[in-house]
Scaffold this motif. Structure first.
Motif, mmCIF file in Angstrom:
data_model
loop_
_atom_site.group_PDB
_atom_site.id
_atom_site.type_symbol
_atom_site.label_atom_id
_atom_site.label_comp_id
_atom_site.label_asym_id
_atom_site.label_seq_id
_atom_site.Cartn_x
_atom_site.Cartn_y
_atom_site.Cartn_z
ATOM 1 N N ILE A 3 0.850 -1.188 0.000
ATOM 2 C CA ILE A 3 0.000 0.000 0.000
ATOM 3 C C ILE A 3 0.885 1.236 0.000
ATOM 4 O O ILE A 3 1.717 1.407 0.889
ATOM 5 N N GLU A 5 1.053 5.148 0.408
ATOM 6 C CA GLU A 5 0.276 6.207 1.052
ATOM 7 C C GLU A 5 0.282 7.467 0.189
ATOM 8 O O GLU A 5 1.336 7.906 -0.253
ATOM 9 N N SER A 65 -15.402 7.375 1.704
ATOM 10 C CA SER A 65 -15.256 7.056 3.122
ATOM 11 C C SER A 65 -16.599 7.110 3.835
ATOM 12 O O SER A 65 -17.585 7.595 3.290
ATOM 13 N N LYS A 76 -4.665 10.694 4.651
ATOM 14 C CA LYS A 76 -3.744 9.717 4.074
ATOM 15 C C LYS A 76 -4.588 8.615 3.452
ATOM 16 O O LYS A 76 -5.433 8.010 4.127
ATOM 17 N N CYS A 77 -4.376 8.384 2.153
ATOM 18 C CA CYS A 77 -5.230 7.456 1.405
ATOM 19 C C CYS A 77 -4.424 6.394 0.670
ATOM 20 O O CYS A 77 -3.216 6.521 0.495
ATOM 21 N N ARG A 78 -5.153 5.396 0.211
ATOM 22 C CA ARG A 78 -4.605 4.414 -0.723
ATOM 23 C C ARG A 78 -5.468 4.445 -1.970
ATOM 24 O O ARG A 78 -6.680 4.706 -1.905
ATOM 25 N N LEU A 105 -6.736 5.563 4.663
ATOM 26 C CA LEU A 105 -6.105 4.459 5.388
ATOM 27 C C LEU A 105 -6.827 4.222 6.714
ATOM 28 O O LEU A 105 -6.859 3.096 7.206
ATOM 29 N N LYS A 111 -11.949 -0.711 4.546
ATOM 30 C CA LYS A 111 -10.571 -1.188 4.656
ATOM 31 C C LYS A 111 -10.277 -2.409 3.779
ATOM 32 O O LYS A 111 -9.149 -2.590 3.349
ATOM 33 N N ASP A 114 -10.831 -3.362 -2.437
ATOM 34 C CA ASP A 114 -9.653 -3.273 -3.298
ATOM 35 C C ASP A 114 -9.996 -2.927 -4.739
ATOM 36 O O ASP A 114 -9.109 -2.824 -5.568
#
Length: 159
Positions: A3, A5, A65, A76-78, A105, A111, A114
């Motif tokens: 991952i 960031e 989110s 902070k993201c993925r 994140l 979470k 994907d």
């Protein structure tokens, strides 16, 4: 999967019918336009901090989110991927203007997500087509890009 960031600055929170832009000169968030009645941002909208797109602006990103954010919030993201797109301005100039899609994140509800569903991609494409139409611009989706190749095309010129 590793991952990576990404620092994302929110300009316009989900549910907002007002569009805000960060003004680097004043360092404030400025109301840039009001959307037509009934139109709202479906997710938080902002930019990848430190990035630069073909149009010279930071790269645009939607953040999915379960929590509320606000203009100026750094998350902070993925990355999940990107809607590849071209944008034709009123003056006829065309440039790439992809829309990245990310998840915080810190998210608990998302979470394990994907991938982005085909239905969500189509809905987001429709939103951006209608959003740009209001300004006499043309947004043309060019397909979806998965996370790995999307990460590869993000450029951070100051690093």
């Amino acid at each position: 999967m590793i991952i990576k960031e990404l620092p994302v600055v929110i300009e316009t929170p989900k549910g907002s019918s007002e569009k805000y832009d960060f003004d680097p000169a004043s360092r404030f968030f400025v109301l840039s336009k009001i959307l037509p009645a009934g139109m709202i941002f479906p997710y938080d909208f902002g930019f990848i901090l430190g990035s630069k797109g073909e149009d010279g602006d930071p790269l645009d990103v939607l953040v999915i989110s379960e929590f509320r954010s606000f203009p100026g919030c750094l998350i902070k993201c993925r990355l999940l991927g990107a809607i590849r797109a071209e944008q034709k301005e009123r003056d006829g100039k065309t440039a790439r203007n992809d829309r990245y899609i990310a998840i915080p994140l810190a998210s608990k509800a998302y979470k394990d997500v994907d991938a982005v569903s085909l239905q969500m991609i189509k809905e987001l494409e429709h939103f951006f087509i209608a959003y740009h139409e209001q300004d006499g611009k043309q947004f043309t989706p060019l397909g979806f890009m998965e996370a790995a190749p999307a990460y590869e095309q993000i450029k951070f010129p100051d690093k």
